[in-house]
Design a protein around this motif. Structure first.
Motif, PDB file in Angstrom:
ATOM      1  N   GLU A 190      -6.997   2.272 -13.182  1.00 24.70           N
ATOM      2  CA  GLU A 190      -7.791   1.200 -13.781  1.00 24.70           C
ATOM      3  C   GLU A 190      -6.989   0.406 -14.814  1.00 24.70           C
ATOM      4  OE1 GLU A 190     -11.350   2.799 -15.399  1.00 24.70           O
ATOM      5  OE2 GLU A 190     -12.163   3.456 -13.460  1.00 24.70           O
ATOM      6  N   THR A 191      -5.907   1.020 -15.345  1.00 27.78           N
ATOM      7  CA  THR A 191      -5.192   0.380 -16.455  1.00 27.78           C
ATOM      8  C   THR A 191      -3.710   0.161 -16.186  1.00 27.78           C
ATOM      9  OG1 THR A 191      -4.820   2.566 -17.461  1.00 27.78           O
ATOM     10  CG2 THR A 191      -6.772   1.322 -18.184  1.00 27.78           C
ATOM     11  N   ARG A 192      -3.236   0.521 -15.006  1.00 26.66           N
ATOM     12  CA  ARG A 192      -1.826   0.336 -14.660  1.00 26.66           C
ATOM     13  C   ARG A 192      -1.736  -0.360 -13.313  1.00 26.66           C
ATOM     14  NH1 ARG A 192       0.512   6.171 -14.291  1.00 26.66           N
ATOM     15  NH2 ARG A 192      -1.552   6.464 -13.358  1.00 26.66           N
ATOM     16  N   THR A 193      -0.695  -1.171 -13.150  1.00 30.57           N
ATOM     17  CA  THR A 193      -0.447  -1.754 -11.838  1.00 30.57           C
ATOM     18  C   THR A 193       0.090  -0.666 -10.908  1.00 30.57           C
ATOM     19  OG1 THR A 193       1.856  -2.338 -12.263  1.00 30.57           O
ATOM     20  CG2 THR A 193       0.166  -3.944 -12.938  1.00 30.57           C
ATOM     21  N   ALA A 194       0.126  -0.979  -9.621  1.00 31.92           N
ATOM     22  CA  ALA A 194       0.626  -0.011  -8.649  1.00 31.92           C
ATOM     23  C   ALA A 194       2.072   0.370  -8.941  1.00 31.92           C
ATOM     24  CB  ALA A 194       0.499  -0.588  -7.234  1.00 31.92           C
ATOM     25  N   PHE A 195       2.880  -0.613  -9.394  1.00 32.09           N
ATOM     26  CA  PHE A 195       4.284  -0.310  -9.665  1.00 32.09           C
ATOM     27  C   PHE A 195       4.458   0.454 -10.977  1.00 32.09           C
ATOM     28  CE2 PHE A 195       5.126  -4.401  -7.116  1.00 32.09           C
ATOM     29  CZ  PHE A 195       5.039  -3.698  -5.918  1.00 32.09           C
ATOM     30  N   GLN A 196       3.586   0.231 -11.939  1.00 33.28           N
ATOM     31  CA  GLN A 196       3.614   1.056 -13.149  1.00 33.28           C
ATOM     32  C   GLN A 196       3.290   2.509 -12.805  1.00 33.28           C
ATOM     33  OE1 GLN A 196       0.780  -1.265 -15.470  1.00 33.28           O
ATOM     34  NE2 GLN A 196       2.392  -1.845 -16.909  1.00 33.28           N
ATOM     35  N   LYS A 197       2.355   2.696 -11.903  1.00 41.02           N
ATOM     36  CA  LYS A 197       1.991   4.044 -11.455  1.00 41.02           C
ATOM     37  C   LYS A 197       3.175   4.703 -10.752  1.00 41.02           C
ATOM     38  CE  LYS A 197      -1.755   6.271  -8.826  1.00 41.02           C
ATOM     39  NZ  LYS A 197      -3.011   5.974  -8.081  1.00 41.02           N
ATOM     40  N   ASP A 198       3.870   3.933  -9.905  1.00 41.02           N
ATOM     41  CA  ASP A 198       5.071   4.454  -9.250  1.00 41.02           C
ATOM     42  C   ASP A 198       6.112   4.873 -10.279  1.00 41.02           C
ATOM     43  OD1 ASP A 198       4.009   3.935  -6.752  1.00 41.02           O
ATOM     44  OD2 ASP A 198       5.415   2.341  -6.232  1.00 41.02           O
ATOM     45  N   ARG A 199       6.358   3.996 -11.240  1.00 43.37           N
ATOM     46  CA  ARG A 199       7.373   4.285 -12.269  1.00 43.37           C
ATOM     47  C   ARG A 199       7.046   5.574 -13.004  1.00 43.37           C
ATOM     48  NH1 ARG A 199       6.577   0.552 -17.047  1.00 43.37           N
ATOM     49  NH2 ARG A 199       4.821   2.005 -17.173  1.00 43.37           N
ATOM     50  N   ASP A 200       5.798   5.737 -13.411  1.00 44.19           N
ATOM     51  CA  ASP A 200       5.418   6.916 -14.173  1.00 44.19           C
ATOM     52  C   ASP A 200       5.553   8.186 -13.338  1.00 44.19           C
ATOM     53  OD1 ASP A 200       4.864   5.086 -16.118  1.00 44.19           O
ATOM     54  OD2 ASP A 200       2.678   5.183 -15.901  1.00 44.19           O
ATOM     55  N   ARG A 201       5.261   8.083 -12.048  1.00 39.43           N
ATOM     56  CA  ARG A 201       5.401   9.254 -11.182  1.00 39.43           C
ATOM     57  C   ARG A 201       6.860   9.663 -11.054  1.00 39.43           C
ATOM     58  NH1 ARG A 201       0.784   8.668  -6.329  1.00 39.43           N
ATOM     59  NH2 ARG A 201      -0.940   9.246  -7.721  1.00 39.43           N
ATOM     60  N   GLY A 216       0.797  -1.216   0.000  1.00 37.35           N
ATOM     61  CA  GLY A 216       0.000   0.000   0.000  1.00 37.35           C
ATOM     62  C   GLY A 216       0.833   1.271   0.000  1.00 37.35           C
ATOM     63  N   ARG A 217       0.156   2.376   0.198  1.00 38.07           N
ATOM     64  CA  ARG A 217       0.782   3.695   0.189  1.00 38.07           C
ATOM     65  C   ARG A 217       0.521   4.392   1.521  1.00 38.07           C
ATOM     66  NH1 ARG A 217       1.756   4.635  -5.359  1.00 38.07           N
ATOM     67  NH2 ARG A 217       0.565   3.200  -6.691  1.00 38.07           N
ATOM     68  N   GLU A 218       1.384   5.315   1.875  1.00 36.52           N
ATOM     69  CA  GLU A 218       1.208   6.035   3.142  1.00 36.52           C
ATOM     70  C   GLU A 218      -0.112   6.786   3.159  1.00 36.52           C
ATOM     71  OE1 GLU A 218       3.416   9.475   5.880  1.00 36.52           O
ATOM     72  OE2 GLU A 218       4.319   8.807   3.982  1.00 36.52           O
ATOM     73  N   HIS A 219      -0.456   7.397   2.046  1.00 33.43           N
ATOM     74  CA  HIS A 219      -1.708   8.148   1.935  1.00 33.43           C
ATOM     75  C   HIS A 219      -2.637   7.361   1.002  1.00 33.43           C
ATOM     76  CE1 HIS A 219       0.354  11.557   3.805  1.00 33.43           C
ATOM     77  NE2 HIS A 219       1.352  11.294   2.976  1.00 33.43           N
ATOM     78  N   PRO A 220      -3.728   6.821   1.514  1.00 28.82           N
ATOM     79  CA  PRO A 220      -4.626   6.004   0.687  1.00 28.82           C
ATOM     80  C   PRO A 220      -5.131   6.771  -0.527  1.00 28.82           C
ATOM     81  CG  PRO A 220      -5.164   5.784   3.008  1.00 28.82           C
ATOM     82  CD  PRO A 220      -4.183   6.910   2.915  1.00 28.82           C
ATOM     83  N   GLU A 221      -5.129   6.105  -1.664  1.00 27.58           N
ATOM     84  CA  GLU A 221      -5.687   6.694  -2.883  1.00 27.58           C
ATOM     85  C   GLU A 221      -6.090   5.564  -3.819  1.00 27.58           C
ATOM     86  OE1 GLU A 221      -2.977   8.151  -6.003  1.00 27.58           O
ATOM     87  OE2 GLU A 221      -1.401   8.101  -4.481  1.00 27.58           O
ATOM     88  N   ALA A 222      -6.994   5.875  -4.727  1.00 28.98           N
ATOM     89  CA  ALA A 222      -7.466   4.868  -5.682  1.00 28.98           C
ATOM     90  C   ALA A 222      -6.348   4.519  -6.657  1.00 28.98           C
ATOM     91  CB  ALA A 222      -8.674   5.397  -6.435  1.00 28.98           C
ATOM     92  N   GLU A 223      -6.228   3.229  -6.979  1.00 29.93           N
ATOM     93  CA  GLU A 223      -5.250   2.812  -7.972  1.00 29.93           C
ATOM     94  C   GLU A 223      -5.802   3.013  -9.386  1.00 29.93           C
ATOM     95  OE1 GLU A 223      -2.191   2.119  -7.528  1.00 29.93           O
ATOM     96  OE2 GLU A 223      -2.240   2.096  -5.334  1.00 29.93           O
TER      97      GLU A 223
END
Length: 380
Positions: A36-47, A27-34
């Protein structure tokens, strides 16, 4: 079109049982919706990719100052190209070992975000200047950037990366945490592999290291047996051929030795990896010895070369002057840095601001606040 759950299911079906799965993120320190089309780690990478800190790596020193005497960057590796080479190695090996390549890629992209201008010389200077205020370390600073300093979202500071990615950036202070994930261990090994190979290549191209000097290096002697008939001195094409062969050889050894260590360990899950008494991403014993002697060679013949030492001297003068000037006159800081000083303290806010500078910006700022004819280290 694949949804996030489809991508997560593909990971579960294809990755090994000791890999970190996106669906099992802590999870993440601050809850947020993941997404719909990327995994959590893809989202991390893009950020990470879209941060200001990542873009600044293009103009930060790896070994050679990013600004030449003429004011233009040479074609030596920068902190950004180093990061991309680490990413390539980590992703390639992760795919072969059945690890989560996206998590490894993300950690690789973020691992050097905290480097200040002027490379490791700049880090040593800032650490000394911050001796009474908690010191400075580029790994700690990378985590500080992604959890606090990047300001891109309205509901939380930093990037709110997954705890799995953040743990991968926690390279040294792991008391009570056990070993890092295999993906994080892999990035650490890929980092050393990449800089050994490309620093030898840049050292040769610059002329600071000669082919004759390398004849005494065991790693080089072994490499030449793999590329028979290589003349000395080397042409540019022959140098690139050797660099390519060196990378391939080291990547193969890292992959094979790590696969063997993982199998022999008997680990069946990511949790067992953390609890295992030894790191499992490793080289063969022979290659470990060769890399160790190569590190000694690079320190003696490249990192302490007089031309590189001139850059170290310049880094010390520039960063010391900037640090003292900002402490003495906080009004010189931009508004965002002054605002951070209210809750982080002035010395840490000054350190954050200087650490975020590119080589060129640090030199330009130093020139702007140092009057013509003033001492090289202006006594604020």
């Amino acid at each position: 079109m694949f949804s996030r759950t489809d991508l997560e299911a593909r990971e579960a079906a294809t990755l090994c049982h000791y890999a970190i799965l996106s669906r099992d993120t802590r999870g993440r320190e601050h809850p947020e919706a993941e997404s719909e089309t990327r995994t959590a780690f893809q989202k991390d990478r893009d950020r990470v990719l879209h941060t200001t800190a990542f873009r600044r790596l293009e103009a930060k020193t790896q070994v050679f100052l990013n600004v030449s005497q003429s004011g233009h960057a040479d074609h030596y590796r920068t902190r950004l190209t180093h990061t991309l080479e680490v990413q390539q190695v980590a992703r390639s090996v992760a795919l072969n070992l059945g690890l989560n390549e996206t998590l490894a890629e993300t950690i690789a992209l973020a691992h050097d975000l905290g480097h200040p201008p002027f490379g490791h010389a700049g880090e040593r200077v800032l650490n000394a200047l911050m001796h009474d205020y908690g010191g400075f370390n580029h790994n700690t600073q990378a985590r500080r950037i992604v959890t606090h300093l990047e300001s891109r979202y309205p509901n939380f500071p930093g990037l709110n990366l997954t705890l799995d990615t953040l743990d991968g950036l926690n390279k040294h202070d792991r008391a009570g945490l056990g070993h890092a994930s295999l993906e994080a261990q892999l990035v650490d090994a890929a980092d050393a592999l990449a800089y050994t190979a490309h620093d030898l290549d840049d050292g040769l191209r610059s002329g600071l290291i000669t082919s004759a000097q390398l004849q005494e290096l065991p790693l080089w002697q072994e490499l030449l047996t793999r590329v028979p008939g290589t003349p000395a001195p080397l042409t540019s094409r022959e140098r690139r051929t050797l660099h390519r062969e060196l990378l391939g050889w080291l990547i193969r050894d890292l992959t094979q030795a790590s696969a063997q260590a993982i199998t022999q360990s008997g680990v069946q899950s990511a949790a067992q990896v953390r609890a295992h008494p030894e790191r499992l991403i490793t080289y063969s014993g022979a290659v470990r010895d060769l890399l160790r002697s190569a590190g000694t060679f690079l320190r003696e013949h490249l990192y302490r070369h007089w031309r590189v030492e001139m850059q170290v001297e310049q880094a010390e003068r520039v960063l010391t002057t900037l640090f003292r000037a900002y402490l003495a006159r906080p009004s010189l800081l931009p508004p965002a840095a002054r605002a951070r000083a209210e809750h982080s303290g002035l010395p840490r806010a000054v350190c954050d601001h200087i650490a975020g500078m590119t080589d060129r910006y640090a030199l330009e700022t130093h020139a702007a606040i140092t009057p013509p004819g003033a001492p090289t280290s202006w006594p604020y």
